[in-house]
Design a protein around this motif. Structure first.
Motif, mmCIF file in Angstrom:
data_model
loop_
_atom_site.group_PDB
_atom_site.id
_atom_site.type_symbol
_atom_site.label_atom_id
_atom_site.label_comp_id
_atom_site.label_asym_id
_atom_site.label_seq_id
_atom_site.Cartn_x
_atom_site.Cartn_y
_atom_site.Cartn_z
ATOM 1 N N GLU A 131 29.187 23.250 -44.951
ATOM 2 C CA GLU A 131 29.547 23.592 -46.402
ATOM 3 C C GLU A 131 28.908 24.737 -46.894
ATOM 4 O OE1 GLU A 131 28.332 20.340 -48.818
ATOM 5 O OE2 GLU A 131 29.628 18.950 -47.834
ATOM 6 N N ALA A 132 29.348 26.102 -46.307
ATOM 7 C CA ALA A 132 28.604 27.245 -46.362
ATOM 8 C C ALA A 132 28.802 27.743 -47.612
ATOM 9 C CB ALA A 132 28.900 28.156 -45.308
ATOM 10 N N TRP A 133 30.296 27.313 -48.106
ATOM 11 C CA TRP A 133 30.866 27.980 -49.455
ATOM 12 C C TRP A 133 30.039 27.553 -50.765
ATOM 13 C CZ3 TRP A 133 33.216 24.599 -52.654
ATOM 14 C CH2 TRP A 133 33.347 23.335 -52.213
ATOM 15 N N GLN A 134 29.580 26.149 -50.442
ATOM 16 C CA GLN A 134 28.696 25.980 -51.687
ATOM 17 C C GLN A 134 27.344 26.740 -51.770
ATOM 18 O OE1 GLN A 134 28.717 21.554 -51.505
ATOM 19 N NE2 GLN A 134 30.852 21.337 -52.035
ATOM 20 N N CYS A 135 27.305 27.707 -52.308
ATOM 21 C CA CYS A 135 26.031 28.507 -52.148
ATOM 22 C C CYS A 135 25.182 28.245 -53.370
ATOM 23 C CB CYS A 135 26.570 29.916 -52.724
ATOM 24 S SG CYS A 135 27.457 30.663 -51.530
ATOM 25 N N ASP A 136 25.556 27.811 -54.312
ATOM 26 C CA ASP A 136 24.553 27.146 -55.379
ATOM 27 C C ASP A 136 23.984 25.915 -54.993
ATOM 28 O OD1 ASP A 136 25.366 29.252 -56.946
ATOM 29 O OD2 ASP A 136 26.925 28.014 -57.926
ATOM 30 N N LEU A 137 24.671 25.127 -54.395
ATOM 31 C CA LEU A 137 23.883 23.701 -54.092
ATOM 32 C C LEU A 137 23.068 23.907 -52.585
ATOM 33 C CD1 LEU A 137 23.884 20.744 -54.067
ATOM 34 C CD2 LEU A 137 25.984 20.544 -52.709
ATOM 35 N N ALA A 138 23.427 25.047 -51.841
ATOM 36 C CA ALA A 138 22.574 25.135 -50.758
ATOM 37 C C ALA A 138 21.313 25.661 -51.061
ATOM 38 C CB ALA A 138 23.160 26.271 -49.819
ATOM 39 N N GLU A 139 21.431 26.652 -52.128
ATOM 40 C CA GLU A 139 20.169 27.497 -52.789
ATOM 41 C C GLU A 139 19.139 26.385 -53.199
ATOM 42 O OE1 GLU A 139 21.304 30.751 -55.366
ATOM 43 O OE2 GLU A 139 21.803 31.677 -53.729
ATOM 44 N N LYS A 140 19.655 25.441 -54.106
ATOM 45 C CA LYS A 140 18.918 24.230 -54.646
ATOM 46 C C LYS A 140 18.292 23.699 -53.491
ATOM 47 C CE LYS A 140 21.517 24.080 -59.072
ATOM 48 N NZ LYS A 140 22.332 23.110 -59.942
ATOM 49 N N HIS A 141 19.086 23.054 -52.696
ATOM 50 C CA HIS A 141 18.563 22.359 -51.506
ATOM 51 C C HIS A 141 17.595 22.913 -50.790
ATOM 52 C CE1 HIS A 141 18.564 19.081 -48.447
ATOM 53 N NE2 HIS A 141 18.513 20.330 -47.569
ATOM 54 N N TYR A 142 17.616 24.238 -50.604
ATOM 55 C CA TYR A 142 16.611 25.139 -49.993
ATOM 56 C C TYR A 142 15.530 25.123 -50.699
ATOM 57 C CZ TYR A 142 14.641 28.948 -47.405
ATOM 58 O OH TYR A 142 13.600 29.845 -46.685
ATOM 59 N N LYS A 143 15.588 25.420 -51.891
ATOM 60 C CA LYS A 143 14.242 25.291 -52.981
ATOM 61 C C LYS A 143 13.658 23.891 -52.611
ATOM 62 C CE LYS A 143 15.977 28.939 -56.196
ATOM 63 N NZ LYS A 143 16.385 29.022 -57.443
ATOM 64 N N CYS A 144 14.223 23.084 -52.729
ATOM 65 C CA CYS A 144 13.694 21.676 -52.632
ATOM 66 C C CYS A 144 13.077 21.464 -51.258
ATOM 67 C CB CYS A 144 14.742 20.659 -52.836
ATOM 68 S SG CYS A 144 15.532 20.382 -54.476
ATOM 69 N N LYS A 172 25.556 33.737 -42.135
ATOM 70 C CA LYS A 172 26.838 32.782 -42.334
ATOM 71 C C LYS A 172 27.430 33.292 -43.796
ATOM 72 C CE LYS A 172 27.781 30.858 -38.831
ATOM 73 N NZ LYS A 172 28.925 30.685 -37.973
ATOM 74 N N ILE A 173 26.732 33.412 -44.703
ATOM 75 C CA ILE A 173 27.139 33.780 -45.930
ATOM 76 C C ILE A 173 27.934 35.153 -45.973
ATOM 77 C CG2 ILE A 173 26.361 34.339 -48.505
ATOM 78 C CD1 ILE A 173 26.280 31.349 -47.957
ATOM 79 N N LEU A 174 27.160 35.955 -45.305
ATOM 80 C CA LEU A 174 27.752 37.418 -45.243
ATOM 81 C C LEU A 174 29.126 37.334 -44.377
ATOM 82 C CD1 LEU A 174 24.654 39.699 -44.477
ATOM 83 C CD2 LEU A 174 25.963 39.625 -46.610
ATOM 84 N N LYS A 175 29.188 36.672 -43.282
ATOM 85 C CA LYS A 175 30.325 36.373 -42.687
ATOM 86 C C LYS A 175 31.575 35.799 -43.512
ATOM 87 C CE LYS A 175 28.637 36.154 -37.706
ATOM 88 N NZ LYS A 175 28.697 35.291 -36.874
ATOM 89 N N LYS A 176 31.105 34.814 -44.234
ATOM 90 C CA LYS A 176 32.086 34.275 -45.248
ATOM 91 C C LYS A 176 32.662 35.241 -46.271
ATOM 92 C CE LYS A 176 32.721 30.221 -48.119
ATOM 93 N NZ LYS A 176 34.031 29.758 -47.298
ATOM 94 N N ILE A 177 31.604 35.945 -46.855
ATOM 95 C CA ILE A 177 32.140 36.999 -48.121
ATOM 96 C C ILE A 177 33.023 38.112 -47.306
ATOM 97 C CG2 ILE A 177 30.993 38.641 -49.506
ATOM 98 C CD1 ILE A 177 28.612 36.655 -49.904
#
Length: 308
Positions: free
Chosen positions: A279-292, A30-35
Protein backbone atom coordinates in the motif's frame (compact mmCIF):
# COMPACT_ATOMS: atom_id res chain seq x y z
CA UNK A 1 32.39 3.68 21.69
CA UNK A 2 30.93 0.78 23.71
CA UNK A 3 27.40 2.24 23.31
CA UNK A 4 27.83 2.48 19.53
CA UNK A 5 29.24 -1.05 19.43
CA UNK A 6 26.37 -2.58 21.43
CA UNK A 7 23.85 -0.53 19.46
CA UNK A 8 25.23 -1.90 16.17
CA UNK A 9 25.16 -5.46 17.57
CA UNK A 10 21.59 -5.00 18.77
CA UNK A 11 20.54 -3.48 15.40
CA UNK A 12 22.07 -6.43 13.50
CA UNK A 13 20.33 -8.96 15.75
CA UNK A 14 17.06 -7.05 15.61
CA UNK A 15 16.82 -5.95 11.99
CA UNK A 16 19.34 -8.26 10.32
CA UNK A 17 21.13 -6.67 7.35
CA UNK A 18 18.38 -4.04 6.80
CA UNK A 19 18.73 -0.91 8.96
CA UNK A 20 16.00 1.68 9.54
CA UNK A 21 17.72 4.29 7.35
CA UNK A 22 17.89 1.75 4.51
CA UNK A 23 14.22 0.91 4.96
CA UNK A 24 13.45 4.63 4.97
CA UNK A 25 15.51 5.10 1.79
CA UNK A 26 13.75 2.13 0.17
CA UNK A 27 10.39 3.65 1.14
CA UNK A 28 11.36 7.08 -0.29
CA UNK A 29 12.60 5.42 -3.50
CA UNK A 30 9.28 3.59 -3.92
CA UNK A 31 7.34 6.84 -3.33
CA UNK A 32 9.47 8.61 -5.96
CA UNK A 33 8.95 5.76 -8.45
CA UNK A 34 5.17 5.86 -7.93
CA UNK A 35 5.05 9.68 -8.33
CA UNK A 36 7.24 9.50 -11.45
CA UNK A 37 4.96 6.80 -12.95
CA UNK A 38 1.85 8.95 -12.36
CA UNK A 39 3.61 12.02 -13.80
CA UNK A 40 4.71 10.01 -16.87
CA UNK A 41 1.15 8.76 -17.41
CA UNK A 42 -0.24 12.32 -17.20
CA UNK A 43 2.46 13.53 -19.61
CA UNK A 44 1.57 10.72 -22.07
CA UNK A 45 -2.14 11.61 -21.87
CA UNK A 46 -1.37 15.31 -22.53
CA UNK A 47 0.88 14.38 -25.46
CA UNK A 48 -1.82 12.14 -26.99
CA UNK A 49 -4.34 14.95 -26.55
CA UNK A 50 -2.01 17.37 -28.37
CA UNK A 51 -1.51 14.84 -31.17
CA UNK A 52 -5.29 14.35 -31.54
CA UNK A 53 -5.79 18.13 -31.68
CA UNK A 54 -3.09 18.43 -34.36
CA UNK A 55 -4.72 15.61 -36.34
CA UNK A 56 -8.13 17.32 -36.13
CA UNK A 57 -6.64 20.63 -37.30
CA UNK A 58 -4.82 18.91 -40.16
CA UNK A 59 -8.00 17.07 -41.21
CA UNK A 60 -9.99 20.35 -41.07
CA UNK A 61 -7.40 22.24 -43.14
CA UNK A 62 -7.29 19.40 -45.66
CA UNK A 63 -11.09 19.43 -46.01
CA UNK A 64 -11.08 23.21 -46.48
CA UNK A 65 -8.35 22.91 -49.11
CA UNK A 66 -10.30 20.24 -51.02
CA UNK A 67 -13.51 22.29 -50.83
CA UNK A 68 -11.70 25.40 -52.10
CA UNK A 69 -10.12 23.40 -54.96
CA UNK A 70 -13.53 21.94 -55.93
CA UNK A 71 -15.12 25.41 -55.78
CA UNK A 72 -12.36 26.90 -57.96
CA UNK A 73 -12.77 24.05 -60.49
CA UNK A 74 -16.53 24.60 -60.53
CA UNK A 75 -16.07 28.37 -61.08
CA UNK A 76 -13.61 27.74 -63.94
CA UNK A 77 -16.04 25.28 -65.52
CA UNK A 78 -18.89 27.77 -65.23
CA UNK A 79 -16.77 30.50 -66.82
CA UNK A 80 -15.74 28.13 -69.61
CA UNK A 81 -19.38 27.17 -70.20
CA UNK A 82 -20.43 30.82 -70.36
CA UNK A 83 -17.59 31.66 -72.76
CA UNK A 84 -18.44 28.70 -75.00
CA UNK A 85 -22.13 29.64 -74.93
CA UNK A 86 -21.32 33.27 -75.89
CA UNK A 87 -19.00 32.08 -78.69
CA UNK A 88 -21.63 29.65 -79.99
CA UNK A 89 -24.34 32.30 -79.86
CA UNK A 90 -22.20 34.86 -81.70
CA UNK A 91 -21.21 32.23 -84.26
CA UNK A 92 -24.90 31.36 -84.82
CA UNK A 93 -25.79 35.02 -85.26
CA UNK A 94 -22.94 35.49 -87.76
CA UNK A 95 -23.99 32.42 -89.71
CA UNK A 96 -27.61 33.61 -89.79
CA UNK A 97 -26.58 37.07 -90.95
CA UNK A 98 -24.29 35.55 -93.61
CA UNK A 99 -27.01 33.29 -94.99
CA UNK A 100 -29.52 36.18 -94.92
CA UNK A 101 -27.04 38.40 -96.79
CA UNK A 102 -26.41 35.69 -99.39
CA UNK A 103 -30.16 35.13 -99.91
CA UNK A 104 -30.69 38.89 -100.19
CA UNK A 105 -27.97 39.15 -102.86
CA UNK A 106 -29.57 36.28 -104.83
CA UNK A 107 -32.93 37.96 -104.49
CA UNK A 108 -31.53 41.28 -105.76
CA UNK A 109 -29.95 39.52 -108.76
CA UNK A 110 -33.23 37.77 -109.52
CA UNK A 111 -35.14 41.03 -109.20
CA UNK A 112 -32.70 42.76 -111.55
CA UNK A 113 -33.11 39.90 -114.05
CA UNK A 114 -36.85 40.06 -113.71
CA UNK A 115 -36.88 43.80 -114.21
CA UNK A 116 -34.77 43.43 -117.35
CA UNK A 117 -37.06 40.73 -118.62
CA UNK A 118 -40.11 42.84 -117.81
CA UNK A 119 -38.65 45.85 -119.63
CA UNK A 120 -37.92 43.66 -122.66
CA UNK A 121 -41.43 42.23 -122.49
CA UNK A 122 -42.97 45.71 -122.27
CA UNK A 123 -40.97 46.86 -125.28
CA UNK A 124 -42.02 43.76 -127.10
CA UNK A 125 -45.67 44.31 -126.10
CA UNK A 126 -45.49 47.88 -127.25
CA UNK A 127 -44.05 46.78 -130.53
CA UNK A 128 -46.48 43.85 -130.84
CA UNK A 129 -50.01 44.24 -131.82
CA UNK A 130 -51.25 40.99 -130.43
CA UNK A 131 -52.62 42.07 -127.07
CA UNK A 132 -54.14 38.68 -126.26
CA UNK A 133 -50.85 36.86 -126.73
CA UNK A 134 -49.12 39.49 -124.62
CA UNK A 135 -51.73 39.08 -121.88
CA UNK A 136 -51.38 35.30 -121.88
CA UNK A 137 -47.60 35.55 -121.82
CA UNK A 138 -47.74 38.07 -118.97
CA UNK A 139 -50.09 35.81 -116.99
CA UNK A 140 -47.84 32.81 -117.47
CA UNK A 141 -44.77 34.88 -116.56
CA UNK A 142 -46.51 36.10 -113.41
CA UNK A 143 -47.39 32.54 -112.45
CA UNK A 144 -43.81 31.41 -112.99
CA UNK A 145 -42.42 34.30 -110.96
CA UNK A 146 -44.84 33.66 -108.12
CA UNK A 147 -43.99 29.95 -108.18
CA UNK A 148 -40.29 30.77 -108.19
CA UNK A 149 -40.73 33.13 -105.23
CA UNK A 150 -42.67 30.48 -103.32
CA UNK A 151 -39.94 27.93 -104.03
CA UNK A 152 -37.28 30.35 -102.79
CA UNK A 153 -39.27 31.09 -99.63
CA UNK A 154 -39.84 27.37 -99.02
CA UNK A 155 -36.11 26.67 -99.38
CA UNK A 156 -35.29 29.50 -96.99
CA UNK A 157 -37.81 28.19 -94.43
CA UNK A 158 -36.46 24.65 -94.77
CA UNK A 159 -32.85 25.85 -94.30
CA UNK A 160 -33.75 27.92 -91.22
CA UNK A 161 -35.73 25.03 -89.67
CA UNK A 162 -32.83 22.64 -90.33
CA UNK A 163 -30.35 25.09 -88.79
CA UNK A 164 -32.57 25.59 -85.72
CA UNK A 165 -32.94 21.82 -85.29
CA UNK A 166 -29.15 21.37 -85.49
CA UNK A 167 -28.65 24.16 -82.93
CA UNK A 168 -31.09 22.47 -80.50
CA UNK A 169 -29.36 19.11 -80.89
CA UNK A 170 -25.93 20.68 -80.30
CA UNK A 171 -27.23 22.48 -77.20
CA UNK A 172 -28.72 19.26 -75.76
CA UNK A 173 -25.49 17.38 -76.43
CA UNK A 174 -23.43 20.13 -74.76
CA UNK A 175 -25.68 20.15 -71.67
CA UNK A 176 -25.50 16.35 -71.43
CA UNK A 177 -21.68 16.45 -71.64
CA UNK A 178 -21.48 19.11 -68.92
CA UNK A 179 -23.78 17.10 -66.63
CA UNK A 180 -21.64 14.00 -67.09
CA UNK A 181 -18.49 15.97 -66.25
CA UNK A 182 -20.13 17.34 -63.08
CA UNK A 183 -21.20 13.82 -62.06
CA UNK A 184 -17.65 12.54 -62.57
CA UNK A 185 -16.24 15.43 -60.51
CA UNK A 186 -18.70 14.79 -57.68
CA UNK A 187 -17.93 11.07 -57.72
CA UNK A 188 -14.18 11.75 -57.48
CA UNK A 189 -14.71 14.24 -54.62
CA UNK A 190 -16.96 11.78 -52.75
CA UNK A 191 -14.40 9.02 -53.18
CA UNK A 192 -11.61 11.24 -51.83
CA UNK A 193 -13.72 12.24 -48.80
CA UNK A 194 -14.57 8.60 -48.11
CA UNK A 195 -10.90 7.59 -48.34
CA UNK A 196 -9.94 10.38 -45.91
CA UNK A 197 -12.60 9.28 -43.41
CA UNK A 198 -11.50 5.64 -43.64
CA UNK A 199 -7.83 6.60 -43.11
CA UNK A 200 -8.77 8.80 -40.14
CA UNK A 201 -10.80 5.99 -38.54
CA UNK A 202 -7.95 3.49 -39.04
CA UNK A 203 -5.44 5.94 -37.53
CA UNK A 204 -7.66 6.53 -34.45
CA UNK A 205 -8.11 2.76 -34.02
CA UNK A 206 -4.33 2.31 -34.21
CA UNK A 207 -3.81 4.98 -31.52
CA UNK A 208 -6.38 3.33 -29.21
CA UNK A 209 -4.76 -0.09 -29.75
CA UNK A 210 -1.30 1.30 -28.92
CA UNK A 211 -2.71 2.99 -25.81
CA UNK A 212 -4.31 -0.27 -24.62
CA UNK A 213 -1.10 -2.23 -25.31
CA UNK A 214 0.99 0.33 -23.43
CA UNK A 215 -1.37 0.18 -20.44
CA UNK A 216 -1.28 -3.63 -20.44
CA UNK A 217 2.54 -3.61 -20.54
CA UNK A 218 2.67 -1.15 -17.64
CA UNK A 219 0.25 -3.31 -15.61
CA UNK A 220 2.29 -6.44 -16.39
CA UNK A 221 5.54 -4.71 -15.36
CA UNK A 222 3.95 -3.46 -12.13
CA UNK A 223 2.61 -6.94 -11.35
CA UNK A 224 6.02 -8.46 -12.06
CA UNK A 225 7.78 -5.96 -9.78
CA UNK A 226 5.29 -6.53 -6.96
CA UNK A 227 5.56 -10.30 -7.36
CA UNK A 228 9.38 -10.13 -7.32
CA UNK A 229 9.32 -7.95 -4.20
CA UNK A 230 6.97 -10.38 -2.43
CA UNK A 231 9.12 -13.38 -3.40
CA UNK A 232 12.31 -11.62 -2.19
CA UNK A 233 10.59 -10.62 1.04
CA UNK A 234 9.36 -14.18 1.62
CA UNK A 235 12.88 -15.57 0.98
CA UNK A 236 14.39 -13.02 3.32
CA UNK A 237 11.75 -13.82 5.93
CA UNK A 238 12.48 -17.56 5.68
CA UNK A 239 16.23 -17.00 6.03
CA UNK A 240 15.61 -14.69 8.97
CA UNK A 241 13.42 -17.31 10.63
CA UNK A 242 16.12 -19.96 10.21
CA UNK A 243 18.78 -17.73 11.74
CA UNK A 244 16.44 -16.72 14.53
CA UNK A 245 15.71 -20.37 15.38
CA UNK A 246 19.43 -21.21 15.36
CA UNK A 247 20.24 -18.30 17.71
CA UNK A 248 17.18 -18.98 19.86
CA UNK A 249 18.66 -22.33 21.01
CA UNK A 250 21.89 -20.60 22.06
CA UNK A 251 20.34 -17.86 24.12
CA UNK A 252 19.97 -18.05 27.88
CA UNK A 253 16.80 -17.93 29.89
CA UNK A 254 17.90 -14.57 31.33
CA UNK A 255 17.34 -12.87 27.95
CA UNK A 256 13.85 -14.34 27.42
CA UNK A 257 12.09 -11.06 28.20
CA UNK A 258 14.43 -9.12 25.88
CA UNK A 259 13.84 -11.70 23.10
CA UNK A 260 10.05 -11.34 23.47
CA UNK A 261 10.32 -7.56 23.33
CA UNK A 262 12.60 -7.79 20.29
CA UNK A 263 10.15 -10.17 18.59
CA UNK A 264 7.32 -7.70 19.16
CA UNK A 265 9.41 -4.89 17.69
CA UNK A 266 10.28 -7.10 14.70
CA UNK A 267 6.62 -8.01 14.19
CA UNK A 268 5.65 -4.31 14.10
CA UNK A 269 8.53 -3.54 11.72
CA UNK A 270 7.60 -6.46 9.44
CA UNK A 271 4.01 -5.28 9.38
CA UNK A 272 5.25 -1.79 8.48
CA UNK A 273 7.40 -3.14 5.61
CA UNK A 274 4.48 -5.18 4.19
CA UNK A 275 2.22 -2.14 4.31
CA UNK A 276 4.90 -0.06 2.54
CA UNK A 277 5.23 -2.63 -0.28
CA UNK A 278 1.53 -3.40 -0.82
CA UNK A 279 0.00 0.00 0.00
CA UNK A 280 2.63 2.51 -1.13
CA UNK A 281 0.03 4.92 -2.46
CA UNK A 282 -1.34 5.52 1.09
CA UNK A 283 1.31 8.06 2.01
CA UNK A 284 -0.43 9.59 5.01
CA UNK A 285 -1.11 6.24 6.66
CA UNK A 286 2.48 5.12 6.05
CA UNK A 287 3.88 8.30 7.61
CA UNK A 288 1.69 7.88 10.71
CA UNK A 289 2.68 4.25 11.00
CA UNK A 290 6.34 5.17 10.59
CA UNK A 291 6.06 7.78 13.36
CA UNK A 292 4.42 5.23 15.65
CA UNK A 293 7.15 2.76 14.76
CA UNK A 294 9.87 5.31 15.63
CA UNK A 295 8.16 6.09 18.96
CA UNK A 296 8.00 2.37 19.77
CA UNK A 297 11.67 1.89 18.87
CA UNK A 298 12.61 4.85 21.09
CA UNK A 299 10.60 3.42 23.98
CA UNK A 300 12.23 -0.02 23.76
CA UNK A 301 15.66 1.57 23.23
CA UNK A 302 15.23 3.61 26.42
CA UNK A 303 14.04 0.47 28.23
CA UNK A 304 17.03 -1.51 26.92
CA UNK A 305 19.45 1.25 27.92
CA UNK A 306 17.91 1.38 31.38
CA UNK A 307 18.23 -2.41 31.70
CA UNK A 308 21.77 -2.27 30.36
Amino acid sequence: YLARKFFSLWAKKTFGQVFPFKARGFYDQKILKKIFGEWKEQWTVCRERKLSLRADNHYRHLLLKLIFKAWRTYVCQQQGKRNKYYIAESHAKKQTMLRTWQHWLVYVDVQRTKRGMQSVAVAFGERSCLRISWAMWRRQHYQKCSGHKMNILALQHWAQSLQFRAWLQWQELYLYTQNEKQKDTRAVTHHQHWELRRCMGAWLGYLNLNRVKKRQNELAQEFHRSRTLRRCFSDWQLSWECRRRMHAHQRDLEKQAARIALWRVFAHWKHYVVLCVEEAWQCDLAEKHYKCHLLLLQKFWNRWKSRL
